[in-house]
Design an enzyme around this catalytic site. Structure first.
Site, mmCIF file in Angstrom:
data_model
loop_
_atom_site.group_PDB
_atom_site.id
_atom_site.type_symbol
_atom_site.label_atom_id
_atom_site.label_comp_id
_atom_site.label_asym_id
_atom_site.label_seq_id
_atom_site.Cartn_x
_atom_site.Cartn_y
_atom_site.Cartn_z
ATOM 1 N N LYS A 43 -6.728 86.998 15.853
ATOM 2 C CA LYS A 43 -7.246 87.110 14.336
ATOM 3 C C LYS A 43 -7.347 85.661 13.930
ATOM 4 O O LYS A 43 -8.087 85.599 12.879
ATOM 5 C CB LYS A 43 -6.236 88.011 13.633
ATOM 6 C CG LYS A 43 -6.034 89.591 13.829
ATOM 7 C CD LYS A 43 -5.238 90.225 12.905
ATOM 8 C CE LYS A 43 -3.975 89.956 12.707
ATOM 9 N NZ LYS A 43 -3.190 90.685 11.840
ATOM 10 N N LYS A 45 -5.011 83.695 13.067
ATOM 11 C CA LYS A 45 -3.782 83.699 11.935
ATOM 12 C C LYS A 45 -2.709 83.007 12.386
ATOM 13 O O LYS A 45 -2.238 83.475 13.672
ATOM 14 C CB LYS A 45 -3.442 85.028 11.483
ATOM 15 C CG LYS A 45 -4.420 85.720 10.614
ATOM 16 C CD LYS A 45 -3.923 86.679 9.575
ATOM 17 C CE LYS A 45 -3.358 86.082 8.260
ATOM 18 N NZ LYS A 45 -3.036 87.345 7.414
HETATM 19 N N1 C2G Z 1 -1.582 92.139 0.956
HETATM 20 C C1 C2G Z 1 -1.802 92.532 -0.076
HETATM 21 N N2 C2G Z 1 -1.709 91.440 -1.306
HETATM 22 C C2 C2G Z 1 -1.497 90.374 -1.074
HETATM 23 C C3 C2G Z 1 -1.294 89.941 0.344
HETATM 24 C C4 C2G Z 1 -1.485 91.108 1.407
HETATM 25 O O1 C2G Z 1 -1.823 93.632 -0.880
HETATM 26 N N3 C2G Z 1 -1.339 89.130 -1.871
HETATM 27 C C5 C2G Z 1 -1.730 93.204 1.855
HETATM 28 C C6 C2G Z 1 -3.144 92.963 2.772
HETATM 29 O O2 C2G Z 1 -4.332 93.531 2.028
HETATM 30 C C7 C2G Z 1 -2.870 93.749 4.065
HETATM 31 C C8 C2G Z 1 -1.354 93.803 4.128
HETATM 32 O O3 C2G Z 1 -0.862 93.296 2.880
HETATM 33 O O4 C2G Z 1 -3.138 95.038 3.709
HETATM 34 C C9 C2G Z 1 -0.578 92.862 5.289
HETATM 35 O O5 C2G Z 1 -1.301 91.485 4.934
HETATM 36 P P1 C2G Z 1 -1.545 90.596 6.117
HETATM 37 O O6 C2G Z 1 -0.102 90.445 6.828
HETATM 38 O O7 C2G Z 1 -2.203 89.219 5.710
HETATM 39 O O8 C2G Z 1 -2.212 91.554 7.170
HETATM 40 P P2 C2G Z 1 -3.673 90.953 7.863
HETATM 41 O O9 C2G Z 1 -3.560 89.671 8.473
HETATM 42 O O10 C2G Z 1 -4.814 91.034 6.743
HETATM 43 O O11 C2G Z 1 -3.771 92.159 9.140
HETATM 44 O O12 C2G Z 1 -5.386 95.373 11.823
HETATM 45 C C10 C2G Z 1 -5.184 94.894 10.328
HETATM 46 C C11 C2G Z 1 -4.677 93.381 10.508
HETATM 47 O O13 C2G Z 1 -3.720 93.759 11.154
HETATM 48 C C12 C2G Z 1 -4.565 93.172 8.965
#
Ligand code: C2G
Length: 131
Positions: A43, A45
Site C-alpha cells: 500500500k 504505507k
Molecule cells: N480513519 C478515519 N478518520 C481518521 C483516520 C482514519 O475515519 N482521521 C479511518 C479510515 O478512513 C479507515 C480506517 O480509519 O476507514 C483505518 O484507517 P487507516 O489505518 O489509515 O487504513 P488505510 O491505510 O486506509 O487501509 O483495504 C483497505 C485498507 O487496508 C485501508
C-alpha cells in the site's frame, strides 16, 4: 448483522476509534481486517508499530469482536462470504473504492474524523526523537 472493515491502524487514535465504534453500532458484530507489514509495503504505507502491536491494540477494544489478517487487496469478497458479512464500512477517504462488494453486502463510507492521522502522530514522534 455482521460488519466488516479493514485498515492499518498505526498508532491507534480517536479517528480510528470513532470509525470502529460507528461501524459496530451499525450492526451487532464487528470484524476488523488489519494490514500486515508486508501488505502495508504494497500500500506504500510505513508504520511505526508492527503488525502484532496493531492487532493487540484493536483486539483490546470493546467495539471489536474479531480481528483478521489483511494480506492483499483481493481478499475482501472471500472475507465477506466467510464471515457472513451484511455491511462493509470504510472511512469516506475510500468513497466508491469498494462498491464492487455491493452485490454481496451493503457498503457504507463514514465521514473521516478531521485533524488526526497516523502520519501526523508519526511526525510528532520523529520531532521528539530528533529533539
Ligand atoms: N480513519 C478515519 N478518520 C481518521 C483516520 C482514519 O475515519 N482521521 C479511518 C479510515 O478512513 C479507515 C480506517 O480509519 O476507514 C483505518 O484507517 P487507516 O489505518 O489509515 O487504513 P488505510 O491505510 O486506509 O487501509 O483495504 C483497505 C485498507 O487496508 C485501508
Amino acid at each position: 448483522m455482521n460488519v466488516l472493515t479493514y485498515g492499518t491502524f498505526d498508532l491507534l487514535h480517536h479517528g480510528h476509534l470513532r470509525l470502529l465504534e460507528r461501524a459496530r453500532a451499525l450492526g451487532g458484530h464487528l470484524t476488523v481486517g488489519v494490514s500486515t507489514d508486508a501488505f502495508n509495503a504494497v500500500k506504500g504505507k510505513c508504520c511505526h508499530e508492527d503488525f502484532d502491536t496493531r492487532v493487540r491494540r484493536l483486539a483490546a477494544l470493546p467495539c471489536v469482536d474479531r480481528v483478521i489478517t489483511e494480506r492483499d487487496w483481493a481478499q475482501k469478497a472471500d472475507d465477506v462470504r466467510r464471515y457472513g458479512i451484511g455491511l462493509f464500512v470504510m472511512g469516506d477517504d475510500w468513497a466508491g473504492a469498494f462498491d464492487f462488494l455491493q452485490p454481496l453486502c451493503a457498503v457504507r463510507y463514514l465521514p473521516r474524523t478531521p485533524d488526526i492521522s497516523s502520519t501526523q502522530l508519526r511526525e510528532l514522534l520523529l520531532k521528539e526523537q530528533v529533539g
